[in-house]
Design an enzyme around this catalytic site. Structure first.
Site, short mmCIF file in Angstrom:
data_model
loop_
_atom_site.label_atom_id
_atom_site.label_comp_id
_atom_site.label_asym_id
_atom_site.label_seq_id
_atom_site.Cartn_x
_atom_site.Cartn_y
_atom_site.Cartn_z
CE LYS A 3 -2.84 3.32 1.19
NZ LYS A 3 -1.95 4.49 1.08
CD GLU A 60 12.53 5.75 9.63
OE1 GLU A 60 12.36 6.62 10.53
OE2 GLU A 60 12.52 6.01 8.43
CB CYS A 62 13.02 10.09 8.73
SG CYS A 62 13.87 8.77 7.85
CD GLU A 105 9.66 13.77 11.47
OE1 GLU A 105 10.59 13.27 10.83
OE2 GLU A 105 8.68 13.13 11.86
#
Length: 521
Positions: A210, A291, A325, A421
């Site tokens: 997906k 992650e 990231c 973030e």
């Protein structure tokens, strides 16, 4: 005839192209034009069959939002469940295929990607807004995953040495887990998608893939490539559409054995919660490989090479618009060199070019979509109240989702933009009293993915090895650019499960160890 192992020899990272030669530039320009002229519809792939849905959605070029790159299907919950059923039917046969044959599929796919490298590079430029070097690095990393995990599976297929005991023949071998759901991100729309998918299938599992709704075309073309290399129907089933609409159904299904996810902390934690529930007919505890991002810092000690540190920070903060990231979002500078560093950094960032990544002269392209641009702008507004706007902070164009590289200095370690973030081209610069303070600041977030220290003092570097709490630490270099096999990648705390993609233990996350003892003599 040479075996598959002898044919591949030792793993080596795929070289990244510079596009300096006229031939490379011409080939890339041709590929971009071909992708733009070939706006296809992409179906779901369930059990090898093409399936359409009642609703479709478009994948757009974030540099020119009116430009459609392709049209994909909005899968229903029922179609998601059909994909799981197809993977379940394919699992018994695929799990019994010899490890060498499964590895051979990955090696064939690596060769096929090399032959179509310009195509996938161009897709990354157009569908997610990568610069030419960033796009080629993404594709090269995907090739590396195919090559590396193929070799790793051959290693794990060998008999494991165990402690001998008289009167018994003992062995331990690895078996696949079952049906997995693979949910990759858009920021490394090729590399991470390829790595997650190939690790799951080379170990004998079958999957429902997906992809992000911002990058469905890249994923669809890769699944087609696997099919062309001989992948049996049902081994990889492609489901596109909104994660909000079908994500819970995929994760919660009792037939699913594991979920491999890369994305935001919020979604990763939700997946972890959903996967923890046991549903009727489920005979296992689901495994989650996650992650989930970072708030990565680069520490620059007073004795550092300031010019090298400035270059490393600028590159790590603004490569691919800070949408990594691993990107540097906090520069932590010791007080004695703070003013000099800030001055040099502003000069360096002001030289960064922003524009359509179709033009290879642009270093930064657009952020991925309107929602992301608006979120980043909201953080810039917060940052202006929490520090000093050094450079940037504005939109670059009325068309496309372009933002200037933004640096905010004099930021407190606990400020919002120093903790949350942002996932965009925004860098917070923080002054540290001394090296002790710098390390404390580096460790003061809920994340623990990447970090870097610039220093000429060996004792400081050794302290960072012990005290800087991140999964990937870099010394006297930037904190981005992990290479398969060289820098096994994955972080601590809210950065995820420290899965160490591209490392020697990654495939263990997709297999089970079975011990067999036979009485002899």
């Amino acid at each position: 005839m040479a075996t598959v192992v002898e044919q591949r020899q030792t793993f080596q990272n795929e070289p990244i192209r510079s596009f300096q030669s006229p031939h490379e530039r011409s080939a890339m320009e041709t590929a971009i034009a071909r992708i733009r002229a070939d706006r296809k519809d992409y179906d779901l792939i369930i059990g090898g069959k093409r399936v359409s849905s009642e609703k479709q959605f478009v994948s757009i070029n974030p540099a020119h939002p009116a430009e459609v790159i392709g049209r994909a299907q909005s899968a229903t919950v029922e179609q998601a469940r059909e994909a799981i059923a197809a993977a379940q039917r394919a699992f018994p046969g695929w799990s019994r295929v010899a490890a060498e044959e499964r590895a051979r599929l990955l090696f064939a796919a690596a060769d096929a990607v090399r032959a179509r490298r310009d195509e996938f590079d161009a897709l990354l430029v157009l569908e997610v807004g990568k610069s030419w070097p960033e796009a080629d690095g993404d594709v090269a990393e995907g090739i590396d995953f195919l090559e590396f995990y193929g070799r790793e599976m051959l290693r794990y297929a060998k008999r494991r040495p165990l402690t001998p005991i008289a009167g018994e023949d003992n062995e331990m071998h690895y078996i696949p887990m079952g049906v997995g759901v693979v949910i990759p991100p858009w920021n490394f729309a090729f590399a991470i998608m390829v790595g997650m998918t190939s690790a799951a299938i080379v170990t004998g599992n079958t999957v429902v893939l997906k992809p992000s709704s911002d990058s469905p075309v890249i994923a669809a073309r890769f699944v087609e490539l696997l099919e062309s290399c001989g992948m049996p129907p049902g081994v990889v089933n492609l489901i596109t559409g909104s994660g909000g609409a079908i994500g819970d159904a995929l994760v919660s299904d009792p037939r699913v054995r594991f979920i491999s996810f890369t994305g935001s902390k919020e979604v990763g934690l939700r997946i972890n919660r959903l996967a923890a529930d046991v549903h009727p007919g489920q005979h296992w505890i689901k495994r989650v490989v996650a992650e989930m991002g970072g708030k990565d810092g680069i520490v620059v000690a007073a004795d550092a090479d300031v010019a090298a540190a400035v270059e490393g920070v600028a590159s790590a903060a603004f490569g691919f618009q800070g949408q990594k990231c691993s990107a540097c979002s906090r520069a932590i500078i010791e007080a004695p060199i703070y003013d000099d560093f800030v001055r040099r950094l502003a000069e360096r960032v002001d030289r960064i070019t922003v524009g359509d990544p179709v033009d290879p002269n642009n270093f930064m392209g657009p952020v991925i979509n309107e929602r992301s641009r608006d979120k980043i702008e909201s953080y810039i507004k917060i940052g202006k109240s929490e520090g000093t706007l050094l450079t940037g902070g504005e939109r670059v164009s009325d068309e496309g989702y372009f933002l200037e590289p933004t640096v905010i200095s004099d930021v407190a370690p606990t400020a919002t933009i120093a903790q949350e973030e942002i996932f965009g081209p925004v860098l917070a610069v923080i002054k540290a009293k001394d090296y002790d303070d710098a390390l404390a600041i580096a460790n003061n977030t809920e994340f623990g993915l990447t970090g870097s220290v610039y220093s000429s003092d060996r004792r400081k570097l050794e302290r960072a090895r012990d005290e800087f709490y991140v999964g990937n630490l870099y010394l006297n270099r930037k904190c981005t650019g992990a290479m398969v096999g060289v820098h096994p990648f994955g972080g601590f705390n809210m950065s995820g499960t420290d899965s160490k993609a591209g490392g020697p233990d990654y495939l263990l996350l997709f297999i089970l160890a079975k011990s067999v003892s036979e009485k002899v003599g």
